[in-house]
Design a protein around this motif. Sequence first.
Motif, PDB file in Angstrom:
ATOM      1  N   TYR A 210       0.820  -1.210   0.000  1.00  0.00           N
ATOM      2  CA  TYR A 210       0.000   0.000   0.000  1.00  0.00           C
ATOM      3  C   TYR A 210       0.853   1.259   0.000  1.00  0.00           C
ATOM      4  CZ  TYR A 210      -3.412   3.496   1.508  1.00  0.00           C
ATOM      5  OH  TYR A 210      -4.209   4.615   1.590  1.00  0.00           O
TER       6      TYR A 210
ATOM      7  N   GLU B 284      -6.552   6.227  -0.278  1.00  0.00           N
ATOM      8  CA  GLU B 284      -7.373   5.614   0.768  1.00  0.00           C
ATOM      9  C   GLU B 284      -8.733   5.205   0.212  1.00  0.00           C
ATOM     10  OE1 GLU B 284      -9.677   6.787   4.918  1.00  0.00           O
ATOM     11  OE2 GLU B 284      -8.512   8.297   3.836  1.00  0.00           O
TER      12      GLU B 284
ATOM     13  N   PHE C 149     -10.312   1.443   0.160  1.00  0.00           N
ATOM     14  CA  PHE C 149     -11.633   1.129   0.699  1.00  0.00           C
ATOM     15  C   PHE C 149     -12.507   0.456  -0.355  1.00  0.00           C
ATOM     16  CE2 PHE C 149     -16.124   2.305   1.056  1.00  0.00           C
ATOM     17  CZ  PHE C 149     -16.435   1.619   2.218  1.00  0.00           C
TER      18      PHE C 149
ATOM     19  N   PHE D 235      -6.704  -2.649   6.270  1.00  0.00           N
ATOM     20  CA  PHE D 235      -7.769  -1.729   6.706  1.00  0.00           C
ATOM     21  C   PHE D 235      -7.266  -0.752   7.756  1.00  0.00           C
ATOM     22  CE2 PHE D 235      -8.162  -4.432  10.398  1.00  0.00           C
ATOM     23  CZ  PHE D 235      -8.711  -3.608  11.379  1.00  0.00           C
TER      24      PHE D 235
ATOM     25  N   LEU E 130      -7.027   2.821   6.762  1.00  0.00           N
ATOM     26  CA  LEU E 130      -8.231   3.605   6.488  1.00  0.00           C
ATOM     27  C   LEU E 130      -8.478   4.618   7.599  1.00  0.00           C
ATOM     28  CD1 LEU E 130     -10.681   0.761   5.368  1.00  0.00           C
ATOM     29  CD2 LEU E 130      -9.402   2.321   3.884  1.00  0.00           C
TER      30      LEU E 130
ATOM     31  N   PHE F 233     -14.098   5.472   6.689  1.00  0.00           N
ATOM     32  CA  PHE F 233     -13.983   4.285   5.850  1.00  0.00           C
ATOM     33  C   PHE F 233     -13.813   3.033   6.704  1.00  0.00           C
ATOM     34  CE2 PHE F 233     -12.353   6.763   1.937  1.00  0.00           C
ATOM     35  CZ  PHE F 233     -13.599   6.690   1.332  1.00  0.00           C
ATOM     36  N   ARG F 234     -13.031   3.136   7.769  1.00  0.00           N
ATOM     37  CA  ARG F 234     -12.788   1.973   8.619  1.00  0.00           C
ATOM     38  C   ARG F 234     -14.089   1.468   9.243  1.00  0.00           C
ATOM     39  NH1 ARG F 234      -8.223   2.466  13.133  1.00  0.00           N
ATOM     40  NH2 ARG F 234      -7.129   3.066  11.234  1.00  0.00           N
TER      41      ARG F 234
ATOM     42  N   TYR G 216     -16.152  -0.406   6.645  1.00  0.00           N
ATOM     43  CA  TYR G 216     -15.568  -1.711   6.339  1.00  0.00           C
ATOM     44  C   TYR G 216     -15.809  -2.696   7.469  1.00  0.00           C
ATOM     45  CZ  TYR G 216     -11.897  -5.259   6.060  1.00  0.00           C
ATOM     46  OH  TYR G 216     -11.204  -6.450   6.063  1.00  0.00           O
TER      47      TYR G 216
END
Length: 208
Positions: free
Chosen positions: A37, A64, A68, A121, A124, A128-129, A132
């Motif tokens: 990433y 990011e 996601f 994750f 994030l 977003f976290r 998810y």
Amino acid sequence: MTTVDQTPTGFDWRIYSDVPLPPILAAALTYFQEEGYHGTTVRNIATKVGLTMPTLYYHFGNKEGILFALLDAAMDDFWAHGDACLEDAAGDTQKRFENFITSLGLHYTHRRDLAMLHDEFRFLGPDFRAKYLVKRNLVAEVLETLIKDGNNEGIFSVEDPHLTALALLGMLGGILDWYRSTGPLSPAEIADHYTRYAIRLVLKPPAA
């Protein structure tokens, strides 16, 4: 038991076709696998798909947002198979448990490229976290509920369903550490082995 999405009638949860990712996400997935990433730049992705940076930002906002979108695609794909495998077993609790374990094994093999991103994750942001984790945490919740149902029906004998669910998920997640598509076992064979390990862990021993 309610999960995430309704699955189309006639969907075979054991069959895994390619996930239809748009070109931006397909390119990002390749870079995330090869460079990680942090090693991937938005410019890398934009160049690979022949887009300008502003166009890519328009679609996904930033790196990011791309991560996601890939994680969300992974979870939606898992739940398409997960919902179908539970429905396929109807009211048979042991079969529902076995099918769910099998679907997890198939996810970690057929979808290894996407599943490898699950640990990312942590990169994030809060919004977003949270989105998810709604879908990810549901996996453990469903598995724990299946174990509790088995206990209540006298099929399983599990002292701590919550800890057992986490242990099973840890065992299945370990597939990512060693599985390669060029290995001697097919995804179906691996999933079958892990399902048998799991049922041995929870099944009530026969009366003496």
